[in-house]
Design an enzyme around this catalytic site. Structure first.
Site, PDB file in Angstrom:
ATOM      1  N   HIS A   1     -63.598 -36.595  40.647  1.00  0.00           N
ATOM      2  CA  HIS A   1     -62.977 -36.737  39.324  1.00  0.00           C
ATOM      3  C   HIS A   1     -63.961 -36.589  38.176  1.00  0.00           C
ATOM      4  CE1 HIS A   1     -59.063 -38.365  40.795  1.00  0.00           C
ATOM      5  NE2 HIS A   1     -59.816 -38.804  41.789  1.00  0.00           N
TER       6      HIS A   1
ATOM      7  N   LYS B   1     -57.250 -42.752  24.777  1.00  0.00           N
ATOM      8  CA  LYS B   1     -57.972 -42.577  26.033  1.00  0.00           C
ATOM      9  C   LYS B   1     -59.178 -43.497  25.985  1.00  0.00           C
ATOM     10  CE  LYS B   1     -58.235 -38.140  24.861  1.00  0.00           C
ATOM     11  NZ  LYS B   1     -57.928 -37.272  25.965  1.00  0.00           N
ATOM     12  N   ARG B   2     -59.889 -43.662  27.119  1.00  0.00           N
ATOM     13  CA  ARG B   2     -61.135 -44.415  27.086  1.00  0.00           C
ATOM     14  C   ARG B   2     -62.046 -43.837  25.999  1.00  0.00           C
ATOM     15  NH1 ARG B   2     -62.193 -48.305  31.185  1.00  0.00           N
ATOM     16  NH2 ARG B   2     -64.180 -48.478  30.093  1.00  0.00           N
TER      17      ARG B   2
END
Ligand code: 26Q
Length: 839
Positions: free
Chosen positions: A387, A578-579
């Site tokens: 990922h 998002k992060r």
């Protein structure tokens, strides 16, 4: 001293086995019947009477929520048993998805929707004098994950159950999920998130299926009766893994799979021995140390201290899952030699990569198989998903730490590596120094085990999560393995579940879609293509606009309730959720906001369109730059939201505590979706898909799955800007951000603004400015800023033509059907797992 003969089983269950899940086949059961209203009401009252010891009138709202949730158990349990019998009757191959993270969010509304009983239950709750939606809002998120990787795991479980495939999750039942975020004086602060792992109505404890997990100790060489090498793992400490099951209800409610989450407990037998030995305090310490293992989820980017606990957690997951999988497999009568025909295990990133060594340990040490046979089974069973492309994010564990925590596994890793390197030499693939890039061990002052190498060598499939990511994985990250085993590498572009991310979170849009394309789309997302015939129907476009407007009003209310800031639903909602990470470039977004502000203040140029910039996301607690970026967003917000010259045109809101539930509110309300990572850094992204499916237009770089979104929607319906991954690499060879500052007036103005005292506490942002101006800004913010400002101007012009904008929004919805996690899971099932639909 405790001796654990390695050849003996360590799968000993702590208690008696439970009766098998498969019921007597002669019992005739109602075919997936819905619960009757009476039975449901009775269950609610029973729960309150027996557990809360109250009646409905006297029960707190949270107790009512629990009662409604637990009342669904009867139906869910029945489907679970039916599903299990279906799988068992067919002797189906099963997939086990191993992940350190599952970001499940709330369950009640999702389970009601998937069971198809929302309106009945809603009526029932109303008859009792309450409101189902109100109760649903009280449910806490199960936030057992950081971000994309954990949410992907949750979407996959939904798809597996919806497709009727035997796919099960294994994870850790963290007592504390991802921290809660609040914003104090513009800074992120973190609070613990105790999500009550032991009191969650969706978790069914299975103490009878507890497993034992040895850790630490040492290995002593030995010889067995046949004179074979037979090492002993000695003086280990043991943990007990107690499973709890979260049922995963597929859409339609026919299939119910499970997510098994393990809690770490100390072994009473072991503690008793110390207690009896008189060392009371040591015994209690031991107990606490054991139970610490499942205490807390590590935030991503977690730094060095405390890492030993993370390694123990990773092994704990692997060991618990292994024992559970093997117990079930043997109970069904399976022989270890045919294990891989019935079991597929997918490793969600390298976090569970110790499975390679654990499976070898089981097969060689416990089952007594020949090394070669065991290795073939291991490779045939395992698949690995990568990922990340960020080299700093690739997991490595020091050899010393592994030796300390898992001495036998380290030996096995050495042996796996020795045989692999031998094979390369014997076949003339590499030798001498040339072996180094292949080796699982990175030599140096502190030798490290490279977990991605271990995962790749031990798996028959290695995949990336978007086409570009898979290509870069093969070209840049592990070219040596891609050349060696081209057939192992494959792409599986991510997807999201249309049930949670459209049907449930955007009911008004869902109803319109059903009216226009029929009711098949939640499970056949490509059917949304039929919408294209309405692309020029003004009535449809205006209905889309009305729905978007209502969703924006709802979000405006939430923003006001949580931040006290008023935002205008008529403005363009520009969303980045998002992060917080430098590579995701929230900073680029802020630079654009500053540009707009400066243009108003210095140039008297008002923008064409009023915009509301909406941010949400958490920064890892130890990630200095990310936390400073949050402070910059809130400081810029304070300035532009107050300044009478800008506040009509610019609003900036940072919504605290980003989580699945908050995403469900923001996603349907977005006009514009910011997907602006430095090309080559974002593996896929999945927020991009959720926002696009809900009719937001994407402004993005050619990164991750954006590339494929462009292919699907067409260049007229997405705003692509900036350097490509190849150009980023070239640019970095001689990157001179100061040249950009000199050559583009707008960039110069933005940097001077940041260097001035325009912002209170402007000194706080010096580290950010330094990074922007550094030739070592690997995220090349300034190189992309002119193109970003340009395209944002173009976006304003498009937004001024509402029909044109809505047309593009419609075409996004119509053409993003590929990004259903059902499609992704089907591809894994066929290409990697070898599992099928069990009808
Ligand atoms: C590792 C070691 C110690 C502590 C924490 C970690 C850790 C935890 C989580 C490292 C990474 C993560 C999470 C990574 C992640 O979420 N990656 C995202 O995965 C998504 C699903 O494939 C992609 O869409 C995103 O592009 C990718 O960033």
């Amino acid at each position: 001293m405790r001796h654990l003969p390695i050849a003996a089983s360590t799968t000993t269950e702590a208690h008696d086995a439970q009766p098998p899940l498969t019921p007597d086949k002669n019992i005739v059961e109602a075919p997936a019947a819905k619960p009757t209203r009476d039975a449901f009401a009775t269950s609610i009252h029973e729960y309150l009477a027996l557990v809360a010891v109250k009646d409905w009138g006297g029960a707190e709202p949270s107790e009512r929520l629990n009662a409604v949730s637990v009342a669904l158990r009867r139906t869910i349990a029945q489907r679970l048993v039916e599903t299990e019998r279906r799988y068992a009757d067919r002797g189906a191959k099963r997939l086990y998805y191993l992940s350190m993270e599952f970001l499940m969010g709330r369950s009640l509304a999702n389970n009601l929707g998937n069971l198809g009983v929302t309106s009945e239950v809603s009526r029932e709750v109303r008859a009792l004098g309450d409101d189902l939606a109100r109760l649903e809002e009280l449910e806490q998120d199960a936030a057992l994950g950081n971000g994309g990787l954990g949410r992907l795991a949750a979407c996959f479980l939904d798809s597996l159950a919806t497709l009727g495939m035997p796919g099960f999750g294994y994870g850790i039942n963290y007592e504390f999920g991802l921290f809660r975020q609040s914003i104090d004086d513009g800074f992120q602060s973190e609070q613990p998130d105790q999500w009550f792992a032991d009191r969650c109505p969706w978790l069914i404890e299975r103490p009878a299926e507890a497993v034992m997990v040895p850790v630490y100790g040492r290995v002593e060489a030995g010889v067995d009766r046949q004179g074979e090498h037979n090492p002993m793992w000695l003086e280990w400490r043991h943990l007990i893994g107690v499973p709890a099951e979260m049922p995963i209800v597929g859409f339609g409610g026919r299939t119910v799979n499970t997510l098994r989450l393990f809690s770490a407990r100390s072994s009473d037998q072991f503690d008793m021995a110390i207690f009896n030995g008189g060392d009371y305090l040591r015994a209690v310490e031991q107990k606490i140390a054991s139970e610490t293992v499942s205490k807390v989820l590590y935030p991503s980017n977690a730094v060095a201290p405390g890492r030993e606990l993370r390694l123990v957690q990773e092994y704990f997951l692997v060991a618990c899952a292994m024992r559970d999988i093997v117990r079930r497999y043997k109970k069904s009568g399976g022989e270890m030699s045919t294990f891989a025909a019935k079991v597929a295990i997918q490793l969600n990133d390298t976090h569970p990569a110790l499975m390679v060594a654990e499976l070898m340990r089981l097969l060689v040490d416990e089952e007594g198989l020949r090394w070669e046979t065991a290795w073939d089974i291991t490779v045939a069973t395992l698949g690995y998903t990568n990922h990340t492309l960020l080299p700093e994010a690739l997991e490595r564990w020091s050899v010393d730490l592994l030796r300390h925590v898992l001495p036998r596994h380290l030996e096995l890793i050495f042996e796996i590596n020795r045989r692999f390197l031998d094979h390369l030499e014997v076949n003339g693939i590499a030798s001498g120094e040339g072996l180094a890039p292949y080796s699982v061990i990175e030599e140096g002052p502190t030798p490290q085990v490279r977990m991605a190498h271990l995962a790749i060598i031990g798996s028959h499939s290695v995949n990336g999560v978007a086409a570009l990511h898979t290509k870069l994985l093969q070209e840049r990250v592990v070219p040596q393995f891609a050349a060696l085993w081209p057939e192992r590498f494959n792409n599986k572009t991510n997807g999201v579940t249309p049930r949670r991310w459209l049907l449930h979170c955007n009911p008004a849009l869902a109803a319109l879609l059903t009216e226009l394309v029929g009711e098949g789309w939640p499970t056949e997302l490509e059917q949304l293509r039929r919408l294209e015939t309405h692309a020029d129907a003004t009535d449809v476009l205006s209905r889309l606009a009305v729905i978007k407007r209502a969703n924006k009003e709802r979000l405006a209310t939430l923003a006001y309730d949580t931040t006290g800031l008023r935002i205008d639903p008529a403005s363009l909602f520009d969303v980045q959720i998002k992060r917080i990470h430098e590579y995701k470039r929230q900073l680029l977004n802020v630079l654009h906001i500053i540009h707009r502000y400066v243009a108003i203040i210095n140039g008297g140029e008002t923008p064409l369109v009023p915009r509301t910039f909406i941010f949400a996301g958490k920064a890892a607690p130890g990630y200095f730059m990310a936390k400073r970026i949050i402070k910059l967003i809130t400081s810029v917000g304070d300035l532009v939201n107050r300044d009478p010259r800008s506040r009509e045109w610019l609003r900036v809101v940072f919504l605290p505590d980003y989580r699945v539930t908050l995403a469900e509110r923001i996603v349907p309300a977005a006009d514009l979706s910011e997907q602006i990572s430095t090309a080559g850094k974002e593996a896929s992204g999945t927020g991009n898909m959720k926002l696009g499916l809900n009719g937001a237009l994407t402004v993005g770089t050619l990164d991750g799955a954006n590339v494929e979104m462009l292919e699907e929607v067409g260049a007229d319906n997405i705003f692509i800007f900036g350097l490509s991954a190849a150009k980023v690499a070239q640019t970095l060879e001689h990157y001179q951000p100061l040249t950009v500052v000199d050559n583009d007036v707008r960039v110069g103005e933005v940097i001077r603004f940041l260097q001035s005292a325009a912002l209170p506490d402007s000194k706080l942002f010096a580290p950010l400015v330094d990074k922007l101006l550094s030739p070592f800004d690997e995220y090349v913010h300034l190189a992309d800023l002119p193109a970003f400002i340009d395209i944002q101007g173009h976006i304003d012009q498009e937004y001024l033509r509402p029909a044109g904008w809505q047309r593009k929004a419609l075409l996004n919805i119509a053409r993003l059907g590929k990004f259903s996690s059902d499609r992704t899971v089907q591809e894994y099932a066929t290409d990697v797992w070898g599992i099928s639909v069990i009808a």
